[in-house]
Design a protein around this motif. Structure first.
Motif, PDB file in Angstrom:
ATOM      1  N   LYS A 256       0.833  -1.206   0.000  1.00 47.52           N
ATOM      2  CA  LYS A 256       0.000   0.000   0.000  1.00 47.52           C
ATOM      3  C   LYS A 256       0.869   1.258   0.000  1.00 47.52           C
ATOM      4  CE  LYS A 256      -3.894   2.131   2.433  1.00 47.52           C
ATOM      5  NZ  LYS A 256      -4.813   2.032   3.592  1.00 47.52           N
ATOM      6  N   HIS A 257       1.964   1.236   0.767  1.00 52.88           N
ATOM      7  CA  HIS A 257       2.883   2.376   0.816  1.00 52.88           C
ATOM      8  C   HIS A 257       3.421   2.713  -0.570  1.00 52.88           C
ATOM      9  CE1 HIS A 257       6.359   4.884   1.796  1.00 52.88           C
ATOM     10  NE2 HIS A 257       7.126   4.008   1.157  1.00 52.88           N
ATOM     11  N   TRP A 258       3.924   1.694  -1.296  1.00 51.24           N
ATOM     12  CA  TRP A 258       4.503   1.948  -2.621  1.00 51.24           C
ATOM     13  C   TRP A 258       3.428   2.371  -3.623  1.00 51.24           C
ATOM     14  CZ3 TRP A 258       9.268   2.993  -2.529  1.00 51.24           C
ATOM     15  CH2 TRP A 258      10.171   2.317  -1.718  1.00 51.24           C
ATOM     16  N   TYR A 259       2.241   1.763  -3.536  1.00 53.65           N
ATOM     17  CA  TYR A 259       1.165   2.171  -4.446  1.00 53.65           C
ATOM     18  C   TYR A 259       0.778   3.633  -4.211  1.00 53.65           C
ATOM     19  CZ  TYR A 259      -0.022  -2.375  -6.501  1.00 53.65           C
ATOM     20  OH  TYR A 259      -0.004  -3.534  -7.227  1.00 53.65           O
ATOM     21  N   ASN A 260       0.719   4.048  -2.932  1.00 50.66           N
ATOM     22  CA  ASN A 260       0.362   5.436  -2.628  1.00 50.66           C
ATOM     23  C   ASN A 260       1.425   6.413  -3.121  1.00 50.66           C
ATOM     24  OD1 ASN A 260      -2.201   5.296  -1.443  1.00 50.66           O
ATOM     25  ND2 ASN A 260      -1.361   4.616   0.509  1.00 50.66           N
ATOM     26  N   MET A 261       2.708   6.028  -3.009  1.00 45.24           N
ATOM     27  CA  MET A 261       3.777   6.883  -3.546  1.00 45.24           C
ATOM     28  C   MET A 261       3.625   7.053  -5.056  1.00 45.24           C
ATOM     29  SD  MET A 261       7.323   6.026  -1.527  1.00 45.24           S
ATOM     30  CE  MET A 261       8.196   7.187  -2.594  1.00 45.24           C
ATOM     31  N   ALA A 262       3.391   5.930  -5.741  1.00 40.94           N
ATOM     32  CA  ALA A 262       3.222   5.985  -7.194  1.00 40.94           C
ATOM     33  C   ALA A 262       1.989   6.806  -7.565  1.00 40.94           C
ATOM     34  CB  ALA A 262       3.102   4.569  -7.754  1.00 40.94           C
ATOM     35  N   LEU A 263       0.908   6.601  -6.825  1.00 40.89           N
ATOM     36  CA  LEU A 263      -0.342   7.302  -7.115  1.00 40.89           C
ATOM     37  C   LEU A 263      -0.174   8.812  -6.988  1.00 40.89           C
ATOM     38  CD1 LEU A 263      -3.361   7.020  -7.751  1.00 40.89           C
ATOM     39  CD2 LEU A 263      -3.780   6.858  -5.293  1.00 40.89           C
ATOM     40  N   GLN A 264       0.480   9.253  -5.915  1.00 43.54           N
ATOM     41  CA  GLN A 264       0.679  10.687  -5.709  1.00 43.54           C
ATOM     42  C   GLN A 264       1.538  11.286  -6.816  1.00 43.54           C
ATOM     43  OE1 GLN A 264      -0.862  12.573  -3.227  1.00 43.54           O
ATOM     44  NE2 GLN A 264      -0.170  14.150  -4.638  1.00 43.54           N
ATOM     45  N   THR A 265       2.575  10.558  -7.206  1.00 39.86           N
ATOM     46  CA  THR A 265       3.462  11.040  -8.274  1.00 39.86           C
ATOM     47  C   THR A 265       2.712  11.187  -9.582  1.00 39.86           C
ATOM     48  OG1 THR A 265       5.429  10.061  -7.269  1.00 39.86           O
ATOM     49  CG2 THR A 265       5.513  10.461  -9.631  1.00 39.86           C
ATOM     50  N   PHE A 266       1.948  10.176  -9.943  1.00 40.78           N
ATOM     51  CA  PHE A 266       1.214  10.225 -11.211  1.00 40.78           C
ATOM     52  C   PHE A 266       0.141  11.316 -11.187  1.00 40.78           C
ATOM     53  CE2 PHE A 266       2.431   5.544 -11.599  1.00 40.78           C
ATOM     54  CZ  PHE A 266       3.507   5.828 -12.427  1.00 40.78           C
ATOM     55  N   ARG A 267      -0.481  11.523 -10.026  1.00 45.49           N
ATOM     56  CA  ARG A 267      -1.471  12.596  -9.929  1.00 45.49           C
ATOM     57  C   ARG A 267      -0.809  13.969 -10.068  1.00 45.49           C
ATOM     58  NH1 ARG A 267      -5.325  10.137  -5.122  1.00 45.49           N
ATOM     59  NH2 ARG A 267      -6.999   9.393  -6.491  1.00 45.49           N
ATOM     60  N   ASP A 268       0.334  14.142  -9.411  1.00 45.23           N
ATOM     61  CA  ASP A 268       1.052  15.420  -9.498  1.00 45.23           C
ATOM     62  C   ASP A 268       1.432  15.744 -10.935  1.00 45.23           C
ATOM     63  OD1 ASP A 268       0.861  15.704  -6.780  1.00 45.23           O
ATOM     64  OD2 ASP A 268       2.920  15.065  -6.357  1.00 45.23           O
ATOM     65  N   GLN A 269       1.800  14.713 -11.699  1.00 44.71           N
ATOM     66  CA  GLN A 269       2.232  14.905 -13.091  1.00 44.71           C
ATOM     67  C   GLN A 269       1.063  14.834 -14.076  1.00 44.71           C
ATOM     68  OE1 GLN A 269       5.447  15.602 -13.908  1.00 44.71           O
ATOM     69  NE2 GLN A 269       5.950  15.608 -11.718  1.00 44.71           N
ATOM     70  N   LYS A 270      -0.152  14.642 -13.540  1.00 47.95           N
ATOM     71  CA  LYS A 270      -1.360  14.517 -14.381  1.00 47.95           C
ATOM     72  C   LYS A 270      -1.209  13.386 -15.411  1.00 47.95           C
ATOM     73  CE  LYS A 270      -3.029  19.269 -13.864  1.00 47.95           C
ATOM     74  NZ  LYS A 270      -2.250  19.530 -12.652  1.00 47.95           N
ATOM     75  N   ASP A 271      -0.574  12.307 -14.971  1.00 46.01           N
ATOM     76  CA  ASP A 271      -0.392  11.122 -15.812  1.00 46.01           C
ATOM     77  C   ASP A 271      -1.571  10.191 -15.531  1.00 46.01           C
ATOM     78  OD1 ASP A 271       0.374   8.829 -17.097  1.00 46.01           O
ATOM     79  OD2 ASP A 271       2.416   8.791 -16.308  1.00 46.01           O
ATOM     80  N   TRP A 272      -2.731  10.503 -16.149  1.00 48.15           N
ATOM     81  CA  TRP A 272      -3.977   9.843 -15.777  1.00 48.15           C
ATOM     82  C   TRP A 272      -4.033   8.357 -16.133  1.00 48.15           C
ATOM     83  CZ3 TRP A 272      -5.197  12.849 -12.284  1.00 48.15           C
ATOM     84  CH2 TRP A 272      -5.177  14.235 -12.421  1.00 48.15           C
ATOM     85  N   PRO A 273      -3.464   7.901 -17.239  1.00 54.69           N
ATOM     86  CA  PRO A 273      -3.490   6.444 -17.490  1.00 54.69           C
ATOM     87  C   PRO A 273      -2.811   5.656 -16.367  1.00 54.69           C
ATOM     88  CG  PRO A 273      -2.956   7.614 -19.504  1.00 54.69           C
ATOM     89  CD  PRO A 273      -2.918   8.627 -18.401  1.00 54.69           C
ATOM     90  N   HIS A 274      -1.667   6.172 -15.875  1.00 55.43           N
ATOM     91  CA  HIS A 274      -0.993   5.470 -14.781  1.00 55.43           C
ATOM     92  C   HIS A 274      -1.750   5.629 -13.459  1.00 55.43           C
ATOM     93  CE1 HIS A 274       2.587   5.057 -17.425  1.00 55.43           C
ATOM     94  NE2 HIS A 274       2.754   3.976 -16.710  1.00 55.43           N
ATOM     95  N   VAL A 275      -2.403   6.762 -13.261  1.00 52.95           N
ATOM     96  CA  VAL A 275      -3.258   6.917 -12.076  1.00 52.95           C
ATOM     97  C   VAL A 275      -4.321   5.815 -12.076  1.00 52.95           C
ATOM     98  CG1 VAL A 275      -5.054   8.364 -11.016  1.00 52.95           C
ATOM     99  CG2 VAL A 275      -2.898   9.397 -11.750  1.00 52.95           C
ATOM    100  N   ALA A 276      -4.945   5.602 -13.228  1.00 54.87           N
ATOM    101  CA  ALA A 276      -6.004   4.582 -13.325  1.00 54.87           C
ATOM    102  C   ALA A 276      -5.466   3.194 -13.015  1.00 54.87           C
ATOM    103  CB  ALA A 276      -6.609   4.618 -14.727  1.00 54.87           C
ATOM    104  N   ARG A 277      -4.255   2.893 -13.524  1.00 52.56           N
ATOM    105  CA  ARG A 277      -3.685   1.552 -13.281  1.00 52.56           C
ATOM    106  C   ARG A 277      -3.385   1.341 -11.796  1.00 52.56           C
ATOM    107  NH1 ARG A 277      -0.677   3.080 -18.016  1.00 52.56           N
ATOM    108  NH2 ARG A 277      -1.487   2.012 -19.852  1.00 52.56           N
ATOM    109  N   ILE A 278      -2.853   2.368 -11.159  1.00 44.92           N
ATOM    110  CA  ILE A 278      -2.537   2.235  -9.730  1.00 44.92           C
ATOM    111  C   ILE A 278      -3.812   2.116  -8.903  1.00 44.92           C
ATOM    112  CG2 ILE A 278      -1.491   3.378  -7.738  1.00 44.92           C
ATOM    113  CD1 ILE A 278       0.546   2.246  -9.668  1.00 44.92           C
ATOM    114  N   LEU A 279      -4.848   2.886  -9.236  1.00 44.15           N
ATOM    115  CA  LEU A 279      -6.114   2.768  -8.524  1.00 44.15           C
ATOM    116  C   LEU A 279      -6.702   1.367  -8.686  1.00 44.15           C
ATOM    117  CD1 LEU A 279      -7.731   6.213  -9.401  1.00 44.15           C
ATOM    118  CD2 LEU A 279      -7.134   5.399  -7.108  1.00 44.15           C
ATOM    119  N   ASN A 280      -6.557   0.808  -9.856  1.00 43.42           N
ATOM    120  CA  ASN A 280      -7.059  -0.543 -10.109  1.00 43.42           C
ATOM    121  C   ASN A 280      -6.333  -1.555  -9.228  1.00 43.42           C
ATOM    122  OD1 ASN A 280      -8.683  -2.448 -11.595  1.00 43.42           O
ATOM    123  ND2 ASN A 280      -6.803  -3.057 -12.618  1.00 43.42           N
TER     124      ASN A 280
END
Length: 272
Positions: A248-272
């Motif tokens: 969960k820690h690593w997923y949250n780090m990735a999620l925050q990074t992708f959101r900050d960069q507005k990288d929405w396809p990767h945001v969707a993959r991490i949320l999934n």
């Protein structure tokens, strides 16, 4: 930007077919391609080929290679293959200088990519090995690293994890030697995939951590080649080894990074 580049090229381009014209047009095509305008770049390289005529030349061969790259960017590997094969045919007709030999090696590895993208793995491996032999003879370390990386990818796609590991270990070491940390990070990330496939969890985690560290140091966070992608893979390793809070820690780090960069396809993959 494209319009301004075109105007500059027109001003300094010189007579069609001249070296000054070729350099100006080639630079324009490269800028367009790097900016993601592959169709506009393709048009430039096609105009270069028309302006140079049908006689084989080093400039014409380079233009064919760049046109092939544009076709690949547009997911047209069969069209790219035609360009690379034509380039190789014409390169063979030129005096075999060091520059021509190097371009031949590059064209072979480019051809290997186009063949791999069509699923023609044995042909791709043969082309890549030919290219590797040429650049090894020339002492071109970067091209050696690129070709070795390609062989690792081919081995992985064919399920040969032992060869993939060996090739990507070589790639990692070569890119470290020539000082390309982003490329070294990609090799580490690929090694993580191999170890993960083999369920070698500790080795996979170590590889992903190193990839993430190098990418973070370079400021490469989002996108397929960013630290966020490596963090996502680290999360997956933690998940498979039953370490859910770490996952969960690593997923949250990735999620925050992708959101900050507005990288929405990767945001969707991490949320999934």
């Amino acid at each position: 930007d494209s319009q301004e580049l075109t105007e500059v090229a027109d001003k300094v381009g010189g007579v069609v077919g001249s070296q000054a014209w070729y350099l100006a047009q080639s630079n324009l095509g490269e800028q367009l391609w790097q900016n993601g305008q592959s169709e506009a770049a393709m048009s430039v390289f096609q105009d270069i080929l028309a302006g140079l005529g049908a006689s084989p030349s080093y400039n014409r061969c380079q233009a064919l290679g760049r046109l092939g790259r544009c076709w690949r960017t547009q997911d047209q590997p069969a069209q790219a293959e035609q360009c690379y094969r034509q380039e190789l045919t014409e390169l063979a007709q030129l005096k075999q200088s060091q520059g021509v030999r190097r371009e031949t090696g590059v064209a072979q590895t480019d051809l290997a990519d186009a063949l791999r993208e069509q699923g023609r793995y044995p042909e791709a491996k043969k082309a890549c090995q030919i290219g590797l032999e040429i650049v090894q003879e020339l002492g071109d370390k970067r091209s050696v690293a690129v070709a070795t990386d390609q062989l690792g990818t081919l081995a992985y796609m064919q399920g040969d994890l032992a060869e993939a590991t060996e090739r990507w270990q070589e790639t990692r070491a070569l890119f470290r030697t020539i000082g390309e940390p982003a490329a070294e990070a990609a090799a580490w990330h690929n090694l993580g995939h191999v170890h993960q496939e083999a369920k070698q969890w500790e080795a996979a985690e170590r590889a992903y951590r190193e990839a993430a560290r190098l990418r973070e140091d370079q400021g490469l966070l989002a996108g397929i080649n960013g630290a966020g992608t490596s963090w996502g893979q680290l999360a997956l390793v933690c998940f498979f080894t039953g370490r859910l809070p770490e996952a969960k820690h690593w997923y949250n780090m990735a999620l925050q990074t992708f959101r900050d960069q507005k990288d929405w396809p990767h945001v969707a993959r991490i949320l999934n």
